[in-house]
Design a protein around this motif. Structure first.
Motif, mmCIF file in Angstrom:
data_model
loop_
_atom_site.group_PDB
_atom_site.id
_atom_site.type_symbol
_atom_site.label_atom_id
_atom_site.label_comp_id
_atom_site.label_asym_id
_atom_site.label_seq_id
_atom_site.Cartn_x
_atom_site.Cartn_y
_atom_site.Cartn_z
ATOM 1 N N UNK A 118 -13.206 -4.506 17.184
ATOM 2 C CA UNK A 118 -14.628 -4.161 17.208
ATOM 3 C C UNK A 118 -15.325 -4.632 18.470
ATOM 4 N N UNK A 119 -14.977 -5.797 18.972
ATOM 5 C CA UNK A 119 -15.792 -6.389 20.042
ATOM 6 C C UNK A 119 -15.022 -6.769 21.306
ATOM 7 N N UNK A 120 -13.674 -6.586 21.333
ATOM 8 C CA UNK A 120 -12.963 -7.046 22.520
ATOM 9 C C UNK A 120 -11.978 -6.024 23.070
ATOM 10 N N UNK A 121 -11.177 -5.400 22.260
ATOM 11 C CA UNK A 121 -10.031 -4.603 22.703
ATOM 12 C C UNK A 121 -10.421 -3.721 23.897
ATOM 13 N N UNK A 122 -9.833 -3.976 25.096
ATOM 14 C CA UNK A 122 -10.273 -3.252 26.312
ATOM 15 C C UNK A 122 -9.678 -1.864 26.463
ATOM 16 N N UNK A 123 -8.733 -1.460 25.590
ATOM 17 C CA UNK A 123 -8.066 -0.175 25.811
ATOM 18 C C UNK A 123 -9.003 1.016 25.619
ATOM 19 N N UNK A 124 -10.133 0.803 24.902
ATOM 20 C CA UNK A 124 -11.049 1.924 24.651
ATOM 21 C C UNK A 124 -12.099 2.076 25.744
ATOM 22 N N UNK A 125 -12.209 1.106 26.633
ATOM 23 C CA UNK A 125 -13.260 1.156 27.649
ATOM 24 C C UNK A 125 -13.029 2.250 28.679
ATOM 25 N N UNK A 167 -13.457 4.482 15.041
ATOM 26 C CA UNK A 167 -12.428 5.128 14.223
ATOM 27 C C UNK A 167 -11.195 4.246 14.087
ATOM 28 N N UNK A 168 -10.810 3.597 15.172
ATOM 29 C CA UNK A 168 -9.670 2.679 15.095
ATOM 30 C C UNK A 168 -9.973 1.498 14.171
ATOM 31 N N UNK A 169 -11.224 1.026 14.217
ATOM 32 C CA UNK A 169 -11.624 -0.077 13.347
ATOM 33 C C UNK A 169 -11.583 0.350 11.883
ATOM 34 N N UNK A 196 -24.221 -10.135 8.562
ATOM 35 C CA UNK A 196 -25.425 -9.700 9.283
ATOM 36 C C UNK A 196 -25.108 -9.492 10.757
ATOM 37 N N UNK A 197 -24.444 -10.458 11.366
ATOM 38 C CA UNK A 197 -24.152 -10.378 12.804
ATOM 39 C C UNK A 197 -23.107 -9.305 13.104
ATOM 40 N N UNK A 198 -22.082 -9.168 12.252
ATOM 41 C CA UNK A 198 -21.028 -8.189 12.539
ATOM 42 C C UNK A 198 -21.554 -6.759 12.411
ATOM 43 N N UNK A 199 -22.305 -6.455 11.361
ATOM 44 C CA UNK A 199 -22.793 -5.087 11.176
ATOM 45 C C UNK A 199 -23.863 -4.721 12.195
ATOM 46 N N UNK A 200 -24.814 -5.615 12.428
ATOM 47 C CA UNK A 200 -25.849 -5.329 13.430
ATOM 48 C C UNK A 200 -25.235 -5.313 14.828
ATOM 49 N N UNK A 201 -24.224 -6.147 15.065
ATOM 50 C CA UNK A 201 -23.538 -6.112 16.356
ATOM 51 C C UNK A 201 -22.868 -4.781 16.603
ATOM 52 N N UNK A 202 -22.230 -4.210 15.582
ATOM 53 C CA UNK A 202 -21.610 -2.890 15.742
ATOM 54 C C UNK A 202 -22.657 -1.823 16.024
ATOM 55 N N UNK A 203 -23.747 -1.843 15.267
ATOM 56 C CA UNK A 203 -24.799 -0.836 15.467
ATOM 57 C C UNK A 203 -25.445 -0.984 16.843
ATOM 58 N N UNK A 204 -25.626 -2.211 17.293
ATOM 59 C CA UNK A 204 -26.352 -2.443 18.549
ATOM 60 C C UNK A 204 -25.501 -2.195 19.776
ATOM 61 N N UNK A 205 -24.246 -2.688 19.767
ATOM 62 C CA UNK A 205 -23.447 -2.700 20.998
ATOM 63 C C UNK A 205 -22.301 -1.696 21.000
ATOM 64 N N UNK A 206 -21.962 -1.100 19.856
ATOM 65 C CA UNK A 206 -20.830 -0.180 19.817
ATOM 66 C C UNK A 206 -21.243 1.234 19.436
ATOM 67 N N UNK A 207 -22.524 1.539 19.542
ATOM 68 C CA UNK A 207 -23.012 2.896 19.327
ATOM 69 C C UNK A 207 -24.108 3.172 20.353
#
Length: 812
Positions: free
Chosen positions: A496-503, A514-516, A695-706
């Protein structure tokens, strides 16, 4: 002399009563109906065990283990000193020796008295006794059937009395001096209930000899592979088993099914103890709350599948608000679920008399400390010899845990580096299969490493040398759950927050999410499959193999040997007449002259049948392992709600079957000693941590991964903020708001209801008036009797006082 004896009897204190009524332990000829069974294997590669009269003879084949024979040879002497009765039988296949232990009801009551256990009051008798004291207003102002009126007058005013139900489930410290006010339990109307009697028996067996126990560390000996003691379990007794084994499986799916299960939990508690009952109570409570939340998550997941987009339409502000509503509802649901569990747990703790459990527990059997005077109570207690070395051992244990965590984190990084090397540049379908395969490998790694680490954690816990059972349990939970959480979820956070292969891709966020989701569903389904294989499939195969081996052995022995196996072997002390059983429970305490031979043989046959049946069963599952499964499942539900909102529904379906499977496995296994508990312990803290991290994981996904936030701001015309600044603002603002909502819910929802607080206060008042005032009355009566006796003609007061002082010193 007779006058002096009568006066001494009138002044006998509680210590004298205990001393005069406790029987002597030792060998008995009849089997106790309520007892613990120690199973010794006759021949092992280390030792050969044989029966020598009323004892066992141990012949050690390996001199390195011969020193263990000293403790086993001395166990029968320890049993006698601790007032434990034992009887010896051989198994029908002649491979095992059963030592069946029992204690008298009188001994059990004395132990409960000495350890200050709480016992339920007989409300009516307590009220009648309490009304003898003018200051006990609670008793005077409570309505019972014998009262002439439901009202009481005070200062020319009339008030309705408290209902009789206000005295329900009140427990006070057990004191035999006021035994009449305690509730008597069916079917034989005794003060100590069946489950508590077995628990007391185990405490006497394992407690230090200086505390009046036998000092026999049965669990330690069973765990040693070189010891002939291979099993231990408690006898079943149908008189106390209210159809537990066959209830619950056919409960249909309806709005009333959870209440039916809560009713079953009362039976579980009465027969298997509070620890098992609390586990099932939490499982039913959690499933009940999942049922409502699962519908909302399933609707959102259906929308995801319909649009083929995890975050639906990136350009819609309404969708952004909907996702925030999804996360907020998840946080609110999880917090309310946990706070309501606090209320239910506290209510059950009061109802089952476990409010003072932490104050009444005895030190663990294998704890080795030193005796000191408790500065608060003045009692002699066994405590740590050195707090410093205890802290040093704990530091070493947690350092080992940190090393184990580092190992599994490195393994996960290695797995995902290997996956990046296997991924094809343009073959999306092949990459999907690779992702599923790697997810399965990672899930199997999680199960294997969790099993290995469980053994390490148990060894570390024993090394630390905890004093109390609750300390031991909480420490083990912290060790295991810390490792299990990191091992189970570190791969998800890595993706969710590190894997560099998707960058390197333009649609990196979509591919990452989708991978997550693929990894999350793979871990969940693999864990469910593995757990069900361990709990259902493998035990089923094991039972079938054992049944086949037993049938084959019977065919080889022939019908004659089979008939001989049905006759139990009754041993006595070297051919002499063995002493008869005393009052060891239902069907015990009956002299052989008062009981027909047929009934005695029928009782013997029934108990032997139960022992042989339990020998064929597997050990009872570990409550800690099953609780860990539910807690990890809660992590899958709440940590990534926005990715897989159908997880609550999947978890509810899993719990629907888990409830019935666990109920079957616990009630169709070797019966353990009923374990007391005042809740699920530190697991509540773990669940609370999950709710905060979610709280941090879900809001982190919405904020930084979308791209939801940048596009929402762009459509609203706020172009002055950079994309990263907008993400940070939304992340911190939303997380702080949800943390405030979580805190507000915890503040508003009280852990105890007003009715429960009032009941706890009533319990304290009852203990004050019924216990302390009664002891004062006994002391006054003793003083009056003493004064009357010393005033008798021909009595030398100084001599009597000196004799009583010497007797008191001897008793001490």
């Amino acid at each position: 002399t007779s006058t002096k004896r009568e006066a001494d009897g009138a002044m006998a204190d509680k210590s004298f009563v205990r001393k005069s009524t406790i029987d002597q332990g030792g060998y008995i000829s009849t089997l106790p109906d309520e007892g613990l069974v120690l199973v010794f294997k006759k021949e092992t590669k280390f030792c050969v065990v044989s029966v020598d009269g009323s004892r066992l003879q141990f012949e050690w084949l390996d001199t390195r283990h011969e020193q263990k024979g000293t403790a086993l040879d001395d166990m029968f002497t320890c049993f006698r000193n601790a007032n434990i009765h034992y009887s010896i039988r051989e198994s029908r296949d002649d491979d095992y020796i059963y030592v069946v232990l029992g204690v008298s009801v009188d001994k059990s009551e004395n132990w409960a008295d000495d350890t200050n256990m709480d016992m339920p009051l007989d409300a009516k008798k307590a009220i009648i006794l309490g009304r003898k004291s003018e200051n006990f207003l609670l008793a005077h102002n409570t309505c019972i059937d014998d009262d002439d009126s439901e009202y009481v007058e005070w200062r020319s005013l009339q008030f309705k009395k408290l209902p009789f139900s206000a005295w329900h489930n009140i427990h006070i410290q057990f004191e035999r001096v006021i035994g009449d006010v305690y509730l008597r339990h069916p079917p034989e109307e005794r003060l100590i209930p069946h489950a508590v009697h077995l628990r007391v028996m185990y405490d006497i067996l394992t407690s230090d000899e200086q505390l009046g126990g036998a000092g026999f560390l049965v669990d330690k000996y069973v765990d040693e592979g070189s010891n002939p003691l291979v099993k231990s379990f408690a006898l079943n007794n149908d008189l106390y088993n209210p159809h537990i084994e066959h209830s619950g499986y056919g409960v249909r799916l309806s709005c009333k099914c959870y209440q039916v299960w809560f009713d079953r939990i009362e039976d579980l508690r009465d027969y298997h103890g509070e620890a098992m009952a609390f586990y099932f109570a939490f499982l039913v409570h959690y499933s009940r709350w999942l049922a409502g939340y699962a519908l909302f998550g399933a609707v959102w997941f259906a929308a995801q599948m319909y649009t083929d987009n995890i975050m639906l339409n990136y350009g819609s502000k309404g969708v952004f608000a909907g996702i925030l509503a999804l996360v907020s509802s998840s946080v609110l649901w999880a917090t309310l679920m946990l706070e309501n569990w606090y209320r239910r747990e506290n209510r059950l703790t009061f109802k089952w008399g476990m409010m003072r459990y932490d104050e009444t527990v005895v030190p663990l059997p294998n704890f080795r400390g030193e005796f000191k005077i408790n500065p608060a109570t003045g009692e002699f207690v066994e405590t740590y010899a050195s707090i410093f070395w205890y802290k040093v051992k704990s530091f070493f244990a947690f350092s080992t845990i940190f090393f184990c965590i580092s190992v599994v984190v490195s393994m996960v990084f290695g797995i995902w580096i290997w996956k990046r090397q296997l991924d094809a540049e343009e073959d999306a379908e092949f990459n999907t299969y690779i992702g599923i395969g790697v997810g399965v490998i990672n899930s199997l790694q999680i199960q294997i490493m969790n099993a290995i680490y469980t053994r390490i954690a148990l060894k570390l816990n024993e090394f630390e040398g905890h004093r109390l059972q609750q300390e031991w349990y909480n420490s083990l939970v912290v060790k295991r759950i810390t490792f299990i959480i990191i091992n189970s979820f570190n791969s998800l956070f890595y993706i969710a927050f590190y894997d560099p292969q998707y960058d390197k891709f333009d649609d990196s966020d979509i591919l990452r999410l989708r991978a997550l989701r693929l990894q999350l569903i793979t871990l969940f389904l693999t864990a469910i499959i593995v757990q069900n294989c361990l709990e259902i499939f493998f035990p089923f195969i094991g039972r079938k193999i054992k049944e086949y081996q037993e049938r084959k052995a019977l065919q080889e022995r022939g019908d004659t040997d089979r008939d001989d196996m049905n006759a139990p072997l009754i041993l006595n002390d070297g051919g002499q007449s063995a002493p008869t059983a005393i009052d060891l429970g239902v069907g015990q305490g009956m002299d052989a002259t008062n009981e027909s031979k047929e009934n005695e043989l029928a009782s013997e046959q029934r108990i032997m049948d139960d022992i042989e049946k339990q020998m064929a069963l597997s050990p009872c599952p570990d409550i800690l392992d099953n609780t860990a499964e539910i807690v990890v499942l809660h992590g899958y539900v709440v940590l990534f709600t926005v990715i897989l909102p159908i997880m609550p529904l999947l978890a509810w379906v899993n719990n629907f079957f888990e409830l019935r499977v666990d109920h079957y496995n616990f009630t169709h296994a070797q019966r353990t000693v009923p374990v007391a508990s005042n809740g699920i312990g530190v697991w509540k803290t773990v669940l609370s941590v999950f709710n905060v991290v979610a709280i941090f994981s879900n809001i982190g996904l919405v904020s930084f991964r979308t791209q939801l936030i940048p596009r929402a701001l762009q459509s609203s015309g706020h172009s002055s903020l950079t994309e990263y600044d907008a993400q940070l603002i939304v992340f911190f603002t939303t997380t702080m708001f949800l943390l405030f909502v979580q805190f507000a819910v915890k503040f508003i929802v009280k852990d105890n209801s007003d009715d429960l607080d009032a009941a706890i206060n009533r319990q304290k008042i009852c203990e004050k008036h019924l216990l302390l005032n009664k002891i004062k009355d006994v002391a006054r009566k003793r003083a009056r009797d003493r004064k009357r006796f010393l005033s008798m003609p021909g009595i030398d007061a100084s001599t009597i006082i000196q004799e009583q002082s010497i007797e008191s010193d001897n008793e001490t």
